[in-house]
Design an enzyme around this catalytic site. Structure first.
Site, PDB file in Angstrom:
ATOM      1  N   GLY A   9       9.227  24.365 -22.863  1.00 31.59           N
ATOM      2  CA  GLY A   9       9.810  24.578 -21.529  1.00 31.59           C
ATOM      3  C   GLY A   9       8.823  24.165 -20.446  1.00 31.59           C
ATOM      4  O   GLY A   9       8.751  24.794 -19.383  1.00 31.59           O
ATOM      5  N   GLY A  12       9.905  23.338 -16.551  1.00 33.39           N
ATOM      6  CA  GLY A  12      10.463  24.362 -15.655  1.00 33.39           C
ATOM      7  C   GLY A  12       9.488  24.700 -14.537  1.00 33.39           C
ATOM      8  O   GLY A  12       8.407  24.113 -14.428  1.00 33.39           O
ATOM      9  N   GLN A  13       9.879  25.679 -13.717  1.00 28.40           N
ATOM     10  CA  GLN A  13       9.077  26.020 -12.542  1.00 28.40           C
ATOM     11  C   GLN A  13       7.663  26.466 -12.942  1.00 28.40           C
ATOM     12  O   GLN A  13       6.676  25.933 -12.455  1.00 28.40           O
ATOM     13  CB  GLN A  13       9.769  27.139 -11.752  1.00 28.40           C
ATOM     14  CG  GLN A  13       9.100  27.402 -10.404  1.00 28.40           C
ATOM     15  CD  GLN A  13       9.306  28.836  -9.912  1.00 28.40           C
ATOM     16  OE1 GLN A  13       9.716  29.715 -10.656  1.00 28.40           O
ATOM     17  NE2 GLN A  13       9.019  29.064  -8.648  1.00 28.40           N
ATOM     18  N   ASP A  35       9.807  19.779 -23.679  1.00 22.51           N
ATOM     19  CA  ASP A  35      11.010  20.327 -23.054  1.00 22.51           C
ATOM     20  C   ASP A  35      12.206  19.714 -23.774  1.00 22.51           C
ATOM     21  O   ASP A  35      12.054  18.799 -24.589  1.00 22.51           O
ATOM     22  CB  ASP A  35      11.039  20.013 -21.549  1.00 22.51           C
ATOM     23  CG  ASP A  35      11.784  21.105 -20.763  1.00 22.51           C
ATOM     24  OD1 ASP A  35      11.139  21.876 -20.038  1.00 22.51           O
ATOM     25  OD2 ASP A  35      13.020  21.199 -20.912  1.00 22.51           O
ATOM     26  N   ILE A  36      13.394  20.208 -23.428  1.00 22.12           N
ATOM     27  CA  ILE A  36      14.596  19.702 -24.101  1.00 22.12           C
ATOM     28  C   ILE A  36      14.953  18.290 -23.628  1.00 22.12           C
ATOM     29  O   ILE A  36      15.660  17.552 -24.293  1.00 22.12           O
ATOM     30  CB  ILE A  36      15.778  20.681 -23.922  1.00 22.12           C
ATOM     31  CG1 ILE A  36      16.947  20.343 -24.839  1.00 22.12           C
ATOM     32  CG2 ILE A  36      16.242  20.764 -22.479  1.00 22.12           C
ATOM     33  CD1 ILE A  36      17.506  21.519 -25.545  1.00 22.12           C
ATOM     34  N   ASP A  53      13.892  21.249 -28.656  1.00 22.56           N
ATOM     35  CA  ASP A  53      14.820  22.342 -28.368  1.00 22.56           C
ATOM     36  C   ASP A  53      14.091  23.611 -28.828  1.00 22.56           C
ATOM     37  O   ASP A  53      13.800  23.767 -30.030  1.00 22.56           O
ATOM     38  CB  ASP A  53      16.118  22.106 -29.165  1.00 22.56           C
ATOM     39  CG  ASP A  53      17.042  23.319 -29.144  1.00 22.56           C
ATOM     40  OD1 ASP A  53      16.635  24.395 -28.660  1.00 22.56           O
ATOM     41  OD2 ASP A  53      18.170  23.182 -29.646  1.00 22.56           O
ATOM     42  N   TYR A 143      20.309  38.574 -18.710  1.00 18.33           N
ATOM     43  CA  TYR A 143      18.907  38.139 -18.711  1.00 18.33           C
ATOM     44  C   TYR A 143      17.976  39.340 -18.952  1.00 18.33           C
ATOM     45  O   TYR A 143      17.073  39.285 -19.794  1.00 18.33           O
ATOM     46  CB  TYR A 143      18.631  37.495 -17.357  1.00 18.33           C
ATOM     47  CG  TYR A 143      17.217  37.070 -17.088  1.00 18.33           C
ATOM     48  CD1 TYR A 143      16.592  36.076 -17.839  1.00 18.33           C
ATOM     49  CD2 TYR A 143      16.487  37.625 -16.030  1.00 18.33           C
ATOM     50  CE1 TYR A 143      15.306  35.663 -17.553  1.00 18.33           C
ATOM     51  CE2 TYR A 143      15.206  37.215 -15.733  1.00 18.33           C
ATOM     52  CZ  TYR A 143      14.621  36.237 -16.497  1.00 18.33           C
ATOM     53  OH  TYR A 143      13.336  35.828 -16.203  1.00 18.33           O
ATOM     54  N   LYS A 147      15.462  40.062 -22.044  1.00 17.20           N
ATOM     55  CA  LYS A 147      14.017  40.250 -21.859  1.00 17.20           C
ATOM     56  C   LYS A 147      13.558  41.587 -22.454  1.00 17.20           C
ATOM     57  O   LYS A 147      12.491  41.669 -23.059  1.00 17.20           O
ATOM     58  CB  LYS A 147      13.653  40.155 -20.370  1.00 17.20           C
ATOM     59  CG  LYS A 147      13.727  38.733 -19.809  1.00 17.20           C
ATOM     60  CD  LYS A 147      12.696  37.826 -20.465  1.00 17.20           C
ATOM     61  CE  LYS A 147      12.726  36.417 -19.927  1.00 17.20           C
ATOM     62  NZ  LYS A 147      11.881  35.482 -20.690  1.00 17.20           N
ATOM     63  N   ILE A 173       8.632  34.192  -8.623  1.00 16.68           N
ATOM     64  CA  ILE A 173       7.452  33.321  -8.487  1.00 16.68           C
ATOM     65  C   ILE A 173       7.749  32.223  -7.458  1.00 16.68           C
ATOM     66  O   ILE A 173       8.784  31.557  -7.531  1.00 16.68           O
ATOM     67  CB  ILE A 173       7.082  32.667  -9.842  1.00 16.68           C
ATOM     68  CG1 ILE A 173       6.939  33.730 -10.953  1.00 16.68           C
ATOM     69  CG2 ILE A 173       5.824  31.825  -9.708  1.00 16.68           C
ATOM     70  CD1 ILE A 173       5.774  34.645 -10.835  1.00 16.68           C
TER      71      ILE A 173
HETATM   72  C1  AKB Z   1      15.043  35.520 -11.709  1.00 16.05           C
HETATM   73  O1  AKB Z   1      15.250  35.706 -10.495  1.00 16.05           O
HETATM   74  O2  AKB Z   1      15.914  35.477 -12.559  1.00 16.05           O
HETATM   75  C2  AKB Z   1      13.590  35.347 -12.153  1.00 16.05           C
HETATM   76  C3  AKB Z   1      12.965  36.635 -12.574  1.00 16.05           C
HETATM   77  C4  AKB Z   1      12.646  37.677 -11.599  1.00 16.05           C
HETATM   78  O3  AKB Z   1      12.698  36.801 -13.733  1.00 16.05           O
HETATM   79  N1  AKB Z   1      12.830  34.757 -11.097  1.00 16.05           N
END
Ligand code: AKB
Length: 314
Positions: A9, A12-13, A35-36, A53, A143, A147, A173
């Protein structure tokens, strides 16, 4: 042991800037970006690059063998707002990539793993201010659920199989080099881009929504500091709370206006408001500060100057 690193990855940012920093520290040829899809010219030109992947364990293993990799930074993930649109896809990507890498570590193909968690592990029942490391965790986003499950997988592989996996709960971030995609904290990046380009910004969160945030340089330094820390000092194998600053859209706009006096902001909260409302406003990261001496360097003022100066040059 010489570090031979694979970043999954990397486009990504966080991946973009972390890869750059890791290459500066450990040498371009010792850090394989992946990355993919193809990365930027700069990334692919500076050092090795592979298309991977992150859920495909066999491909990851073949790249580990090809470059004698001993550390993996797994940054591939679907962020909060996009994950709400594609729950199944988000779960598959966020979980299967982690389980693939943890298995590879358990099988001793690699010695160390980094995996990011997030403030999204907390939920509406969590204490909102100065949220402690250990507290009520009832996330209401896909999400956040992924996590939180991931954190416990990390802890499980550490306890059961001795896997050296380390993790941080990132706040939002903020960086000027690569834009984030699909997150709820993304407004705090967009606002700077729009301030410089158009002097006007419509914010998708309401003016008093306070969220924990951090400048990219601090996030990259925290990540590398954690990975460099003596294993005896790492007391938390789920994921460490990590904090720097917190502010509302109204406060960031006021700070920008100190540099761009005619900047204006208005507010049109959308579905991301509900996600933001379920997250903490500020985080207590004293464990990270005590265990491995974490300290941040960028406050809102310094970050704003850096963001605006760099974006104006860009
Ligand atoms: C999001 O906004 O989904 C991310 C996070 C806080 O993990 N930046």
């Amino acid at each position: 042991m010489d570090k031979r690193i694979l970043v999954l990855g990397a486009s990504g940012q966080i991946g973009t800037e972390l890869t750059q920093k890791l290459r500066e520290l450990y040498g371009n040829s010792n850090v394989v970006a992946s990355d993919i899809k193809l990365g930027t010219f700069e990334m692919m030109d500076a050092g090795p690059f592979e298309i991977i992947d992150a859920t495909d364990k066999e491909t990851i293993l073949s790249v580990i063998k090809k470059y004698q990799i001993n550390q993996v930074y797994l940054l591939a993930a679907m962020l909060s707002a996009t994950a709400e649109k594609f729950p199944q896809k988000a779960w598959n990507l966020n979980m299967n990539s982690l389980l693939a890498v943890l298995e590879l570590a358990k099988e001793k193909h690699i010695q160390q793993v980094y995996w990011p968690s997030s403030i999204a592990v907390f939920g509406p029942t969590t204490p909102k201010n100065n949220t402690p490391q250990k507290t009520i965790m009832e996330p209401t986003t896909v999400y956040g659920i992924s996590k939180l499950a991931g954190e416990f997988w990390c802890n499980y592989y550490h306890e059961k199989f001795g896997v050296d996996v380390r993790s941080l709960r990132y706040p939002g971030i903020i960086s000027w080099k690569t834009k984030p995609g699909g997150g709820t904290t993304d407004y705090a990046v967009d606002v700077y881009f729009k301030a410089v380009e158009e002097k006007i910004f419509t914010c998708f969160l309401s003016e008093n929504t306070r969220l924990p945030m951090m400048y990219m340089e601090d996030a990259v330094n925290a990540t590398i500091q954690l990975m460099e820390a003596n294993p005896a000092t790492i007391k938390i194998r789920t994921s460490y709370n990590l904090a720097a600053i917190d502010f509302t859209p109204k406060e960031i706009a006021a700070e920008i206006r100190k540099q761009i006096p005619d900047f204006t902001i208005d507010y049109a909260p959308d579905s991301r408001q509900q996600i933001a409302d379920s997250w903490p406003s500020s985080i207590d990261d004293s464990e990270a500060r005590n265990d491995w001496n974490w300290k941040h360097e960028f406050d809102l003022k310094r970050m704003t100057l850096e963001m605006l100066n760099n974006l104006e040059k860009k």
